[in-house]
Design a protein around this motif. Structure first.
Motif, PDB file in Angstrom:
ATOM      1  N   ALA A  53      15.098  21.627  20.007  1.00 14.01           N
ATOM      2  CA  ALA A  53      15.275  22.988  19.675  1.00 14.01           C
ATOM      3  C   ALA A  53      16.149  24.029  20.558  1.00 14.01           C
ATOM      4  O   ALA A  53      16.597  24.886  20.051  1.00 14.01           O
ATOM      5  CB  ALA A  53      13.903  23.203  19.373  1.00 14.01           C
ATOM      6  N   VAL A  54      15.887  23.912  21.840  1.00  9.76           N
ATOM      7  CA  VAL A  54      16.287  24.745  22.718  1.00  9.76           C
ATOM      8  C   VAL A  54      17.926  24.610  22.587  1.00  9.76           C
ATOM      9  O   VAL A  54      18.609  25.542  22.546  1.00  9.76           O
ATOM     10  CB  VAL A  54      16.083  24.306  24.231  1.00  9.76           C
ATOM     11  CG1 VAL A  54      16.895  25.191  25.131  1.00  9.76           C
ATOM     12  CG2 VAL A  54      14.647  24.879  24.603  1.00  9.76           C
ATOM     13  N   ILE A  55      18.502  23.368  22.533  1.00  2.00           N
ATOM     14  CA  ILE A  55      19.705  23.119  22.340  1.00  2.00           C
ATOM     15  C   ILE A  55      20.153  23.585  20.886  1.00  2.00           C
ATOM     16  O   ILE A  55      21.467  24.261  20.738  1.00  2.00           O
ATOM     17  CB  ILE A  55      20.229  21.560  22.535  1.00  2.00           C
ATOM     18  CG1 ILE A  55      19.769  21.210  24.011  1.00  2.00           C
ATOM     19  CG2 ILE A  55      21.701  21.619  22.446  1.00  2.00           C
ATOM     20  CD1 ILE A  55      20.371  22.270  25.167  1.00  2.00           C
ATOM     21  N   GLU A  56      19.639  23.456  19.957  1.00  2.00           N
ATOM     22  CA  GLU A  56      20.062  24.240  18.500  1.00  2.00           C
ATOM     23  C   GLU A  56      20.134  25.562  18.763  1.00  2.00           C
ATOM     24  O   GLU A  56      21.202  26.124  18.285  1.00  2.00           O
ATOM     25  CB  GLU A  56      19.072  23.554  17.495  1.00  2.00           C
ATOM     26  CG  GLU A  56      19.057  22.298  17.255  1.00  2.00           C
ATOM     27  CD  GLU A  56      18.218  21.904  15.935  1.00  2.00           C
ATOM     28  OE1 GLU A  56      17.309  22.610  15.917  1.00  2.00           O
ATOM     29  OE2 GLU A  56      18.498  20.719  15.638  1.00  2.00           O
ATOM     30  N   LYS A  57      19.116  26.172  19.341  1.00  2.00           N
ATOM     31  CA  LYS A  57      19.151  27.689  19.548  1.00  2.00           C
ATOM     32  C   LYS A  57      20.256  28.075  20.464  1.00  2.00           C
ATOM     33  O   LYS A  57      21.032  29.122  19.991  1.00  2.00           O
ATOM     34  CB  LYS A  57      17.833  28.108  19.924  1.00  2.00           C
ATOM     35  CG  LYS A  57      17.571  29.799  20.153  1.00  2.00           C
ATOM     36  CD  LYS A  57      16.252  29.894  20.828  1.00  2.00           C
ATOM     37  CE  LYS A  57      16.342  31.517  21.016  1.00  2.00           C
ATOM     38  NZ  LYS A  57      15.175  32.092  21.940  1.00  2.00           N
TER      39      LYS A  57
END
Length: 156
Positions: free
Chosen positions: A76-80
């Motif tokens: 989720a952090v990398i997608e954001k």
């Protein structure tokens, strides 16, 4: 016991996953070309990477029962981060390459997360090689993105 040894290796791998994603194998940064659009991209990307570094560092090193949650949060952090960096509109080749590198990391992370959900930690380790091959740290350095080339330091 092979399972215990494999689990330990997976935990060590996962503690490095965040660093591989945000910084890859790089360290330090280069300089940007200095145009106003480059400066805007660089300042926005630096802020997004600093935030992602902080979030990944806060995850710490997971215990075996936390691996799936760790992978989900990292994904989720990398997608954001990718969404934020892509929205900045890279103007140069190096900036575009970094943005594309983040995009390439997402399906690898998805596969790693799915493998963790299935408790297939050997697959998680094997898939992590795909993250290394993206060379995000080197791409960040080439784009002059110092924060994006830094390795997040775990808080635990």
């Amino acid at each position: 016991m092979k399972t215990k040894l494999g689990s330990l290796a997976t935990l060590l791998l996962l503690s490095a996953v965040g660093a591989l994603l945000v910084a890859g194998c790089g360290g330090g940064g280069g300089s940007s070309s200095g145009s106003s659009s480059d400066d805007s991209f660089a300042s926005g990307a630096e802020a997004a990477c600093a935030s992602a570094n902080k979030q990944i560092a806060a995850l710490g090193t997971p215990q075996q029962e936390q691996v799936t949650e760790y992978m989900e949060k990292t994904e989720a952090v990398i997608e954001k981060l990718h969404g934020e960096v892509a929205a900045l509109g890279a103007s140069g080749a190096a900036e575009s390459a970094y943005t594309e590198g983040l995009k390439k990391a997402i399906p690898v992370l998805t596969a790693m997360t799915n493998a963790a959900r299935s408790e297939n930690f050997d697959a998680v380790r094997e898939l992590s090689a795909g993250l290394v091959e993206i060379h995000l740290g080197e791409l960040a350095e080439a784009a002059g993105l110092k924060s994006c080339a830094e390795v997040p330091v775990s808080e635990s």
